[in-house]
Design a protein around this motif. Structure first.
Motif, PDB file in Angstrom:
ATOM      1  N   ILE A 140       0.837  -1.198   0.000  1.00 57.91           N
ATOM      2  CA  ILE A 140       0.000   0.000   0.000  1.00 57.91           C
ATOM      3  C   ILE A 140       0.873   1.251   0.000  1.00 57.91           C
ATOM      4  O   ILE A 140       0.594   2.238  -0.699  1.00 57.91           O
ATOM      5  CB  ILE A 140      -0.937  -0.003   1.228  1.00 57.91           C
ATOM      6  CG1 ILE A 140      -1.941  -1.166   1.124  1.00 57.91           C
ATOM      7  CG2 ILE A 140      -1.677   1.330   1.337  1.00 57.91           C
ATOM      8  CD1 ILE A 140      -2.863  -1.287   2.334  1.00 57.91           C
ATOM      9  N   GLU A 141       1.957   1.218   0.780  1.00 57.28           N
ATOM     10  CA  GLU A 141       2.854   2.366   0.859  1.00 57.28           C
ATOM     11  C   GLU A 141       3.492   2.678  -0.487  1.00 57.28           C
ATOM     12  O   GLU A 141       3.729   3.851  -0.816  1.00 57.28           O
ATOM     13  CB  GLU A 141       3.941   2.105   1.905  1.00 57.28           C
ATOM     14  CG  GLU A 141       3.455   2.069   3.345  1.00 57.28           C
ATOM     15  CD  GLU A 141       2.659   0.808   3.673  1.00 57.28           C
ATOM     16  OE1 GLU A 141       1.886   0.845   4.646  1.00 57.28           O
ATOM     17  OE2 GLU A 141       2.812  -0.201   2.949  1.00 57.28           O
ATOM     18  N   MET A 144       0.194   4.110  -2.876  1.00 58.77           N
ATOM     19  CA  MET A 144      -0.605   5.275  -2.520  1.00 58.77           C
ATOM     20  C   MET A 144      -0.109   6.592  -3.108  1.00 58.77           C
ATOM     21  O   MET A 144      -0.929   7.455  -3.451  1.00 58.77           O
ATOM     22  CB  MET A 144      -0.706   5.394  -1.001  1.00 58.77           C
ATOM     23  CG  MET A 144      -1.770   4.492  -0.394  1.00 58.77           C
ATOM     24  SD  MET A 144      -3.415   4.703  -1.138  1.00 58.77           S
ATOM     25  CE  MET A 144      -3.794   6.405  -0.735  1.00 58.77           C
ATOM     26  N   GLU A 148      -5.164   9.421  -5.472  1.00 59.03           N
ATOM     27  CA  GLU A 148      -5.763  10.504  -4.719  1.00 59.03           C
ATOM     28  C   GLU A 148      -7.234  10.190  -4.464  1.00 59.03           C
ATOM     29  O   GLU A 148      -7.847   9.395  -5.192  1.00 59.03           O
ATOM     30  CB  GLU A 148      -5.637  11.831  -5.475  1.00 59.03           C
ATOM     31  CG  GLU A 148      -6.343  11.859  -6.812  1.00 59.03           C
ATOM     32  CD  GLU A 148      -6.125  13.170  -7.562  1.00 59.03           C
ATOM     33  OE1 GLU A 148      -5.220  13.921  -7.157  1.00 59.03           O
ATOM     34  OE2 GLU A 148      -6.848  13.426  -8.545  1.00 59.03           O
ATOM     35  N   CYS A 155     -11.470   6.955  -4.820  1.00 64.90           N
ATOM     36  CA  CYS A 155     -10.032   6.766  -4.954  1.00 64.90           C
ATOM     37  C   CYS A 155      -9.723   6.351  -6.385  1.00 64.90           C
ATOM     38  O   CYS A 155     -10.337   5.415  -6.912  1.00 64.90           O
ATOM     39  CB  CYS A 155      -9.552   5.703  -3.968  1.00 64.90           C
ATOM     40  SG  CYS A 155      -7.766   5.391  -4.032  1.00 64.90           S
ATOM     41  N   SER A 179     -10.789   3.255   5.813  1.00 62.01           N
ATOM     42  CA  SER A 179     -10.152   2.935   4.526  1.00 62.01           C
ATOM     43  C   SER A 179     -10.641   1.619   3.925  1.00 62.01           C
ATOM     44  O   SER A 179      -9.939   0.993   3.123  1.00 62.01           O
ATOM     45  CB  SER A 179      -8.623   2.885   4.700  1.00 62.01           C
ATOM     46  OG  SER A 179      -8.128   4.147   5.080  1.00 62.01           O
ATOM     47  N   LEU A 282      -4.133  -2.060  -5.446  1.00 63.40           N
ATOM     48  CA  LEU A 282      -4.451  -1.286  -4.247  1.00 63.40           C
ATOM     49  C   LEU A 282      -5.809  -1.694  -3.679  1.00 63.40           C
ATOM     50  O   LEU A 282      -5.978  -1.823  -2.449  1.00 63.40           O
ATOM     51  CB  LEU A 282      -4.438   0.204  -4.580  1.00 63.40           C
ATOM     52  CG  LEU A 282      -4.770   1.148  -3.418  1.00 63.40           C
ATOM     53  CD1 LEU A 282      -3.726   1.010  -2.298  1.00 63.40           C
ATOM     54  CD2 LEU A 282      -4.837   2.598  -3.901  1.00 63.40           C
ATOM     55  N   LEU A 286      -6.347  -3.281   0.132  1.00 66.83           N
ATOM     56  CA  LEU A 286      -7.214  -2.636   1.124  1.00 66.83           C
ATOM     57  C   LEU A 286      -8.357  -3.532   1.573  1.00 66.83           C
ATOM     58  O   LEU A 286      -9.165  -3.134   2.420  1.00 66.83           O
ATOM     59  CB  LEU A 286      -7.774  -1.333   0.548  1.00 66.83           C
ATOM     60  CG  LEU A 286      -6.760  -0.208   0.305  1.00 66.83           C
ATOM     61  CD1 LEU A 286      -7.407   0.967  -0.427  1.00 66.83           C
ATOM     62  CD2 LEU A 286      -6.148   0.258   1.623  1.00 66.83           C
TER      63      LEU A 286
END
Length: 290
Positions: A140-141, A144, A148, A155, A179, A282, A286
């Motif tokens: 995820i890091e 992201m 946006e 998203c 999230s 992503l 999540l």
């Protein structure tokens, strides 16, 4: 006796043209499918020509145009590839060799072994993709920074333009509390100087068609000059193959089918294909599921 010989000679002379004519007619009457094929002696050459022609077509479509939805000189997926050579031809050749040569048992066994091999050309092409639940290799890091969340809570890739005057095709999803993502959606934006009223999308992905029928379609006009249209649909489990193919494609051509009897064709960019892949990754990281 002499008279009898003369009569037989005349009968024979009359029979020859008739026989020759019948043979010619019989050959002319043959179905084209059973006549000897000259170009089939080397089918791999015809296939190579067809593949080259298709590649040239695809390379032309990759060239940028002033109008991203320009369909002039647009022809795609029209090349028919002749079938690759099969081992049936080897069997015919072996049969003819046996008829015209005499060999020892050992020689015949060696020849049969050679002729029994599969010498057809291997075609390394694309295959129609189906959903595969593969693990996500990114984090995820890592993903992201390329995304946006807009004012509506959606998203999406930060590289897509959300305004009505832009042509875009992309995945998006709502970011809920903590999230947790909402359903994955497919959004298509169209804008041009002619209205389209599209009611079907056909994604040609690596040579295979994946149809999609948008149910949430809206449109309008900009200064009475341009017409915009948009579809934004939740993707269901029945669409999993399409989702996977969009995220793992080598090339994508999108055809917007219109209720007006016309259509627009657009080849998606490498950036758009990358956005499909990153958005799906992503979404799954999540906790999203189709």
């Amino acid at each position: 006796m002499m008279r009898k010989y003369i009569i037989l000679l005349l009968v024979a002379l009359l029979a020859v043209p008739v026989g020759m004519a019948s043979v010619a007619r019989d050959d002319d009457d043959k179905d084209p499918s059973i006549k000897p094929g000259i170009r089939r002696l080397h089918p791999e050459r015809e296939r190579a020509k067809a593949v080259k022609k298709l590649q040239e077509q695809m390379s032309r479509k990759a060239e940028p145009k002033a109008d991203p939805w320009d369909t002039s000189d647009e022809v795609w997926g029209t090349v028919d590839l002749p079938p690759a050579a099969s081992r049936d031809s080897n069997a015919v050749v072996g049969h003819r060799l046996k008829l015209h040569t005499t060999k020892t048992p050992a020689e015949q066994a060696a020849l049969d072994s050679l002729l029994g091999g599969d010498y057809s050309l291997t075609e390394y092409g694309y295959r129609r993709m189906t959903w595969r639940d593969l693990p996500v290799t990114t984090t995820i890091e890592q993903l992201m920074p390329g995304f946006e969340v807009d004012e509506a809570g959606d998203c999406h890739s930060r590289y897509v333009a959300r305004d009505k005057s832009s042509n875009e095709v992309y995945f998006t999803f709502a970011m809920g509390e903590d999230s947790v993502p909402g359903p994955l959606r497919l959004r298509v934006q169209y804008c041009a100087d002619d209205p389209l009223d599209f009611d079907q999308l056909i994604f040609n992905i690596d040579g295979y068609d994946y149809p999609f029928y948008p149910s949430n379609h809206e449109g309008g006009a900009i200064d009475d000059v341009y017409y915009w249209e948009c579809s934004d649909d939740v993707l269901q489990p029945v669409h999993k193959d399409l989702v996977y193919a969009l995220a793992h494609s080598n090339w994508i051509v999108l055809k917007l089918m219109s209720t007006r009897g016309i259509h627009h064709v657009k080849m998606l960019t490498d950036g758009q294909r990358t956005d499909f892949a990153h958005t799906l990754d992503l979404y799954r990281l999540l906790g999203g599921r189709l």
